[in-house]
Scaffold this active site. Structure first.
Site, PDB file in Angstrom:
ATOM      1  N   TYR A 152      25.903 -84.334 -20.831  1.00 39.86           N
ATOM      2  CA  TYR A 152      25.079 -83.462 -19.991  1.00 39.86           C
ATOM      3  C   TYR A 152      25.365 -83.794 -18.540  1.00 39.86           C
ATOM      4  O   TYR A 152      25.411 -84.970 -18.159  1.00 39.86           O
ATOM      5  CB  TYR A 152      23.595 -83.692 -20.295  1.00 39.86           C
ATOM      6  CG  TYR A 152      22.648 -82.879 -19.434  1.00 39.86           C
ATOM      7  CD1 TYR A 152      22.552 -81.492 -19.597  1.00 39.86           C
ATOM      8  CD2 TYR A 152      21.848 -83.488 -18.469  1.00 39.86           C
ATOM      9  CE1 TYR A 152      21.678 -80.748 -18.812  1.00 39.86           C
ATOM     10  CE2 TYR A 152      20.970 -82.745 -17.687  1.00 39.86           C
ATOM     11  CZ  TYR A 152      20.891 -81.376 -17.864  1.00 39.86           C
ATOM     12  OH  TYR A 152      20.022 -80.643 -17.086  1.00 39.86           O
ATOM     13  N   LYS A 204      19.178 -90.384 -10.142  1.00 33.09           N
ATOM     14  CA  LYS A 204      18.237 -91.271 -10.831  1.00 33.09           C
ATOM     15  C   LYS A 204      17.980 -92.584 -10.067  1.00 33.09           C
ATOM     16  O   LYS A 204      17.219 -92.581  -9.116  1.00 33.09           O
ATOM     17  CB  LYS A 204      18.691 -91.475 -12.277  1.00 33.09           C
ATOM     18  CG  LYS A 204      18.701 -90.096 -12.991  1.00 33.09           C
ATOM     19  CD  LYS A 204      18.786 -90.088 -14.487  1.00 33.09           C
ATOM     20  CE  LYS A 204      18.523 -88.667 -14.980  1.00 33.09           C
ATOM     21  NZ  LYS A 204      19.555 -88.081 -15.791  1.00 33.09           N
ATOM     22  N   ASP A 244      30.522 -88.970 -14.093  1.00 32.08           N
ATOM     23  CA  ASP A 244      29.122 -88.649 -13.872  1.00 32.08           C
ATOM     24  C   ASP A 244      28.317 -89.912 -14.185  1.00 32.08           C
ATOM     25  O   ASP A 244      28.032 -90.201 -15.351  1.00 32.08           O
ATOM     26  CB  ASP A 244      28.700 -87.477 -14.763  1.00 32.08           C
ATOM     27  CG  ASP A 244      27.246 -87.092 -14.542  1.00 32.08           C
ATOM     28  OD1 ASP A 244      26.518 -87.868 -13.881  1.00 32.08           O
ATOM     29  OD2 ASP A 244      26.837 -86.025 -15.039  1.00 32.08           O
TER      30      ASP A 244
HETATM   31  C1  LIG Z   1      20.007 -86.539 -15.504  1.00 32.65           C
HETATM   32  C2  LIG Z   1      21.472 -86.267 -15.437  1.00 32.65           C
HETATM   33  C3  LIG Z   1      22.004 -85.261 -14.633  1.00 32.65           C
HETATM   34  C4  LIG Z   1      21.133 -84.306 -13.886  1.00 32.65           C
HETATM   35  O1  LIG Z   1      20.356 -84.913 -12.932  1.00 32.65           O
HETATM   36  P1  LIG Z   1      19.019 -84.136 -12.414  1.00 32.65           P
HETATM   37  O2  LIG Z   1      18.509 -85.012 -11.340  1.00 32.65           O
HETATM   38  O3  LIG Z   1      18.141 -84.034 -13.612  1.00 32.65           O
HETATM   39  O4  LIG Z   1      19.466 -82.817 -11.933  1.00 32.65           O
HETATM   40  C5  LIG Z   1      23.359 -85.156 -14.539  1.00 32.65           C
HETATM   41  N1  LIG Z   1      24.176 -85.976 -15.224  1.00 32.65           N
HETATM   42  C6  LIG Z   1      23.706 -86.946 -16.024  1.00 32.65           C
HETATM   43  C7  LIG Z   1      24.656 -87.846 -16.727  1.00 32.65           C
HETATM   44  C8  LIG Z   1      22.335 -87.100 -16.177  1.00 32.65           C
HETATM   45  O5  LIG Z   1      21.873 -88.028 -17.025  1.00 32.65           O
END
Ligand SMILES: *Cc1c(COP(=O)(O)O)cnc(C)c1O
Length: 429
Positions: free
Chosen positions: A144, A267, A239
């Site tokens: 994701y 995060k 990511d």
């Molecule tokens: C949570 C997450 C996102 C998205 O971040 P948001 O702050 O929710 O938009 C993108 N990539 C990864 C790997 C994530 O865990």
């Protein structure tokens, strides 16, 4: 467990918000569909509007590596709020946080702050496409990367929990540019790059998958991604929105010794406030405006409150021993949980890298999206609700990671292991 007040709030929430929530997995659809409404939280504990107290392993989906309402972080936020909450202009706080990121993360010389992980990833893709002049993006099934259009094809997180294979509303010509491969499948990556590597702008990966539950990369997988993208003149995007500052101060790239071209974060670096960031070498990042012509902007980007919180978190994380502490606590918890499943004869597989972990109710080895999908989600649902009854709060989906914080106590970890015995027994009957 009392649920009166949460049950009263839910219909009211549903009147005015889609499904009563502002982010889908919060609706508890995968575990019975009655979300808890939270009133407060402190340390490792979260308290709902009925006064139920839970030991929290969701940690706001990862950011709260020092737990809720950490005194130093709260103090920094209050101090900054009194000086103003947003200026839409430059501050020293932004430089400080950027310097900390640049010092910690091997591949980053220059970083741009944004407001969410989604925004970081969307911007990184635009940057990769802008640099290469190519359109295609390669990603992995079950990973994701936020809800940007290009990335909602066979994505993990809420889409798996809710069983949404393809999201409507994505322009088909854009979806066609997104190529999906099975995670950990080196051969599939080599085949694709052999065929059409010269049309690929970027390959994006969670270096440790965390949005279909936790799946570590197989030995050689990340190396192969680095090699193939380099050969093809495509950019490698890590990511690290979850893994950044979670698995080491330098993220997964430091842990595995692989240097991506662009890194996305979010995060943890916001200390629980809304933040995202993306960065890379100066050469790569010089394509971003105002230096280059790839445009990306934000009214609240580099927000002083978020920068203040982020600065404290990164300072706390750079104190010696923090990651060893996280490792010890997480190992203790997972070993305890595993022992319980073994003794009770419940089929389960455990995955963990540092303080991110998962427990899948399956016999299959966990390698990719196909293997996690073999999990018994009905069993998980009963297990989740059993844990809740015992005062333990884990993510309301089989396909989400668990997170340990540095302030979960040994006693709370033991309490969790004991609670899991009861929850497993209840789920099994
Ligand atoms: C949570 C997450 C996102 C998205 O971040 P948001 O702050 O929710 O938009 C993108 N990539 C990864 C790997 C994530 O865990």
């Amino acid at each position: 467990m009392k649920k009166e007040n949460s049950s009263k709030l839910f219909p009211r929430a549903k009147e005015v918000m889609p499904g009563g929530v502002n982010s889908p997995v919060r609706a508890f659809n995968a575990v019975g569909g009655e979300p808890l409404f939270i009133k407060s939280a402190r340390g490792s504990k979260i308290i709902d509007v009925d006064g139920n107290e839970f030991i929290d392993y969701v940690a706001s989906w990862g950011p709260l590596i020092f737990g809720h309402a950490h005194p130093s972080i709260v103090e920094a936020i209050i101090r900054q709020a009194e000086l103003g909450t947003s200026y839409g202009a430059s501050t020293e706080l932004e430089i400080e946080l950027a310097e900390k990121v640049v010092n910690a993360v091997p591949s980053i010389d220059v970083v741009r702050m944004v407001n969410s992980g989604t925004e970081a990833v969307m911007s990184a893709l635009r940057l990769a496409r802008g640099i290469t002049g190519r359109d295609k993006i390669v990603k992995f099934e079950g990973c994701y990367h936020g809800h940007g259009d290009s990335l909602l094809v066979k994505a993990g997180s809420g889409l798996v929990s809710l069983g949404i294979p393809e999201c409507p509303g994505i322009v088909s010509s854009l979806a066609e540019k997104t190529l999906n491969l099975p995670f950990n499948d080196i051969e599939a990556v080599r085949d694709l790059f052999q065929r059409e590597g010269n049309e690929v702008a970027a390959l994006i990966v969670e270096p440790i998958a965390g949005n279909m539950g936790v799946i570590p990369p197989k030995p050689g997988f990340l190396e192969a991604l680095r090699e193939e993208t380099k050969k093809a003149g495509a950019l490698l995007i890590f990511d690290e929105v979850i893994t950044g500052f979670r698995v080491s101060l330098g993220g997964a790239q430091k842990l595995f010794g692989i240097t991506p071209d662009i890194t996305c974060m979010g995060k943890i670096i916001g200390g629980g406030l809304p933040v995202g960031a993306y960065g890379g070498s100066k050469e790569v990042m010089d394509h971003i405006s105002p230096v280059g012509s790839v445009y990306q902007a934000g009214t609240l980007s580099g927000n002083p409150l978020a920068m203040a919180a982020g600065n404290v978190v990164l300072d706390l994380l750079s104190e010696p021993g923090v990651y060893d502490l996280l490792e010890d606590k997480s190992r203790k918890l997972c070993e305890g949980l595993e022992k319980n499943t073994r003794e009770l004869g419940v089929p389960a597989k455990f995955t963990r890298v540092g303080s991110m972990f998962s427990m899948f109710f399956t016999d299959e080895p966990i390698e990719n999206f196909q293997s996690v999908k073999t999990s018994d989600t009905e069993f998980f649902k009963r297990y989740f609700n059993g844990l809740l009854e015992e005062g333990i709060y884990i993510a309301p989906s089989q396909f989400e990671a668990g997170f340990m914080s540095a302030i979960h106590s040994d006693k709370e970890i033991d309490q969790t292991i004991d609670a899991s015995i009861k929850a497993l027994k209840a789920a099994d009957s």
